[in-house]
Design a protein around this motif. Sequence first.
Motif, short mmCIF file in Angstrom:
data_model
loop_
_atom_site.label_atom_id
_atom_site.label_comp_id
_atom_site.label_asym_id
_atom_site.label_seq_id
_atom_site.Cartn_x
_atom_site.Cartn_y
_atom_site.Cartn_z
N ALA A 510 0.84 -1.21 0.00
CA ALA A 510 0.00 0.00 0.00
C ALA A 510 0.87 1.26 0.00
CB ALA A 510 -0.93 -0.02 1.21
N GLN A 511 1.95 1.23 0.82
CA GLN A 511 2.84 2.39 0.88
C GLN A 511 3.57 2.58 -0.45
OE1 GLN A 511 5.43 2.92 4.21
NE2 GLN A 511 3.93 2.25 5.73
N MET A 512 4.03 1.48 -1.06
CA MET A 512 4.72 1.58 -2.34
C MET A 512 3.79 2.11 -3.42
SD MET A 512 7.82 0.86 -1.86
CE MET A 512 8.34 0.76 -3.58
N SER A 513 2.53 1.67 -3.37
CA SER A 513 1.55 2.17 -4.35
C SER A 513 1.36 3.67 -4.19
CB SER A 513 0.22 1.43 -4.16
OG SER A 513 -0.75 1.94 -5.04
N GLY A 514 1.32 4.12 -2.93
CA GLY A 514 1.18 5.55 -2.68
C GLY A 514 2.36 6.34 -3.20
N PHE A 515 3.56 5.78 -2.99
CA PHE A 515 4.77 6.46 -3.49
C PHE A 515 4.75 6.55 -5.01
CE2 PHE A 515 7.13 4.71 0.46
CZ PHE A 515 6.73 5.82 1.20
N ASN A 516 4.35 5.45 -5.68
CA ASN A 516 4.30 5.45 -7.15
C ASN A 516 3.32 6.48 -7.67
OD1 ASN A 516 6.23 3.45 -7.56
ND2 ASN A 516 4.75 1.78 -7.33
N LYS A 518 2.39 9.27 -6.21
CA LYS A 518 2.96 10.61 -6.04
C LYS A 518 4.04 10.90 -7.08
CE LYS A 518 2.09 10.99 -1.06
NZ LYS A 518 2.68 11.04 0.29
N LEU A 519 4.85 9.88 -7.38
CA LEU A 519 5.89 10.06 -8.38
C LEU A 519 5.30 10.35 -9.75
CD1 LEU A 519 8.53 7.33 -7.40
CD2 LEU A 519 8.88 9.80 -7.44
N ASN A 520 4.22 9.62 -10.13
CA ASN A 520 3.57 9.84 -11.42
C ASN A 520 3.02 11.25 -11.54
OD1 ASN A 520 4.12 7.26 -12.35
ND2 ASN A 520 2.23 6.39 -11.50
N ILE A 521 2.45 11.74 -10.44
CA ILE A 521 1.91 13.10 -10.44
C ILE A 521 3.04 14.12 -10.61
CG2 ILE A 521 0.80 14.85 -8.99
CD1 ILE A 521 -0.81 12.53 -7.72
N LEU A 522 4.15 13.89 -9.91
CA LEU A 522 5.29 14.81 -9.99
C LEU A 522 5.90 14.82 -11.39
CD1 LEU A 522 7.04 14.10 -6.56
CD2 LEU A 522 5.87 16.20 -7.23
N PHE A 523 6.01 13.61 -12.00
CA PHE A 523 6.54 13.53 -13.38
C PHE A 523 5.64 14.27 -14.35
CE2 PHE A 523 8.89 9.47 -12.14
CZ PHE A 523 10.12 10.11 -12.10
N ALA A 524 4.32 14.14 -14.19
CA ALA A 524 3.37 14.82 -15.08
C ALA A 524 3.50 16.33 -14.94
CB ALA A 524 1.95 14.36 -14.75
N GLU A 525 3.61 16.79 -13.68
CA GLU A 525 3.76 18.23 -13.45
C GLU A 525 5.07 18.73 -14.05
OE1 GLU A 525 3.50 18.61 -9.26
OE2 GLU A 525 1.29 18.57 -9.20
#
Length: 543
Positions: A510-516, A518-525
């Motif tokens: 669950a924690q790894m999914s949350g990190f992924n 957040k990373l996807n959102i940051l890459f998109a931004e």
Amino acid sequence: MTKEINNQPFVTKTKALIDELKAVCASYGLGNDGNEFKIISQIFLYKFLNDKFAYEVKKLKPELAKSENWEADIAKMKEGDYSMLQFQLGEATAFLKPHHLIGYLFDRQNEPDFAKTVDDTLLDIAILNNDLFAVKTEDGQKIQLFDRLTEYVSSKRDGFAVALFNKLVVFNFENIMGEGFDFFSTIFEYLIKDYNSDAGGKYAEYYTPHAVSKIIANILVPEPTSNVTIYDPSAGSGTLLMNLAHAIGPEKCTVYSQDISQKSSNLLRLNLVLNNLVHSIENVIQGNTMTDPYHKKDNKLRQFDYVVSNPPFKLDFSDDVDTLNKKENKARFFAGIPNVPAKKKESMSIYTLFLQHIIYSLKEGTGKAAIVVPTGFITAQSGIEKTIRQKIVESKMLAGVVSMPSNIFATTGTNVSIVFLDAANKGDVVLIDASNLGTTVKEGKNQKTVLTDEEEDQIISTFIKKEAKDDFSVVVSYDAIKAKNYSLSAGQYFEVKIEYIDISVDDFEAQMSGFNSKLNILFAESKELEKDIQDNLKALRYD
């Protein structure tokens, strides 16, 4: 606490006397003049010696203590009886004749040439007490107690002398002769505080901070000792020596010192007088310790039980390099002579010479020392610094190191550490990182770090008990130090701690999914931001 409260009126009155003497100098054109220091320090010393004489004489002859005018009564003594006083007083008290006393001179202030009378009197006292109170130079010359003080004033010398004596007579040191080191160290610091701006503002030349002095004295002398020698090859005003002598007991030690500055040597003499160490004045030497070390025994450099030093870190010694490199100095300077910087000779790392000299001056098998060094010394990867560290580790004569907070000295930004040597320590070494302790305060135009009593005691206790404390201290073996390239920095031995926690597979995923996410959102931004920047650059080109 009660003693502090009782002392405070005396402290206040003594400081007021010093201020009034300075005000007299200022009103006669000597404010901030280089000669003001000589006048203030010498007239203060004269007043102390006068009152010390009165205090001791009245103990020998109690009837004088009841007299309305003891100076007049003592002047009536038969010459033989008066001369006998010199032997009865002992060597710690300067011997004064009736016409040397402040009361006698005060009564003659309206006579012609009063300034000359004062100057003649001071010189007469100096000559009479020269054997015990003179500071020596490296070539055997004697620097006497007093100069002709009123000659520093260009005009109205009689008026100047009268003004000084009018301040002296309304104060009495007799009431505080029984006070100890804490009182007189406070007074001494106050006396010299305005005279620490010489030599390019090198405050440490004249006064080492209280915290450093206290830590050194308490770590070096954790248990009672007696009949020992203590030495400082760069003594300055003697702050380190006085603290160490206080920890041992003035009557249980003999002080030896050398310093290139005549001003510092005169200050040290005053310090010794105030702190019941008159018997050591004969060992105060004004001269260059590196080229002409004075203290010898059996034609060899003397070795001491305790050595303390806050040496100059950098100084131009380029003219002395040939002397330092002579064959007779090879054993003393085993690690070599520091290079002379081509463009900035005053940056010569002279402290490394003092370190080597101190190691050479320690009593074999038992000697202890504490030296203030720039913190860079404890981690230098090569050169003289590393050679010195290698020597003290392989010879098993290191007790430990305390790295102090920055700005512990108000006028230097150099971080300092205290290296403790102990020829008897064949076991573990304690390394302390105290850099995070203290509170920053403003001192004049400078920032200064001040340690609380509790913080000072924490350093002292940790060192003496050889305690390991997280992110503060470590206890390491000589072999461990060798493995770290002889580094003496506590931080290099602190354990890197990894905190482990129990977590289930589901929680981990669950924690790894949350990190992924957040990373996807940051890459998109990031891509959107990159596109905006490119569009703006294109627009600028067409404009």
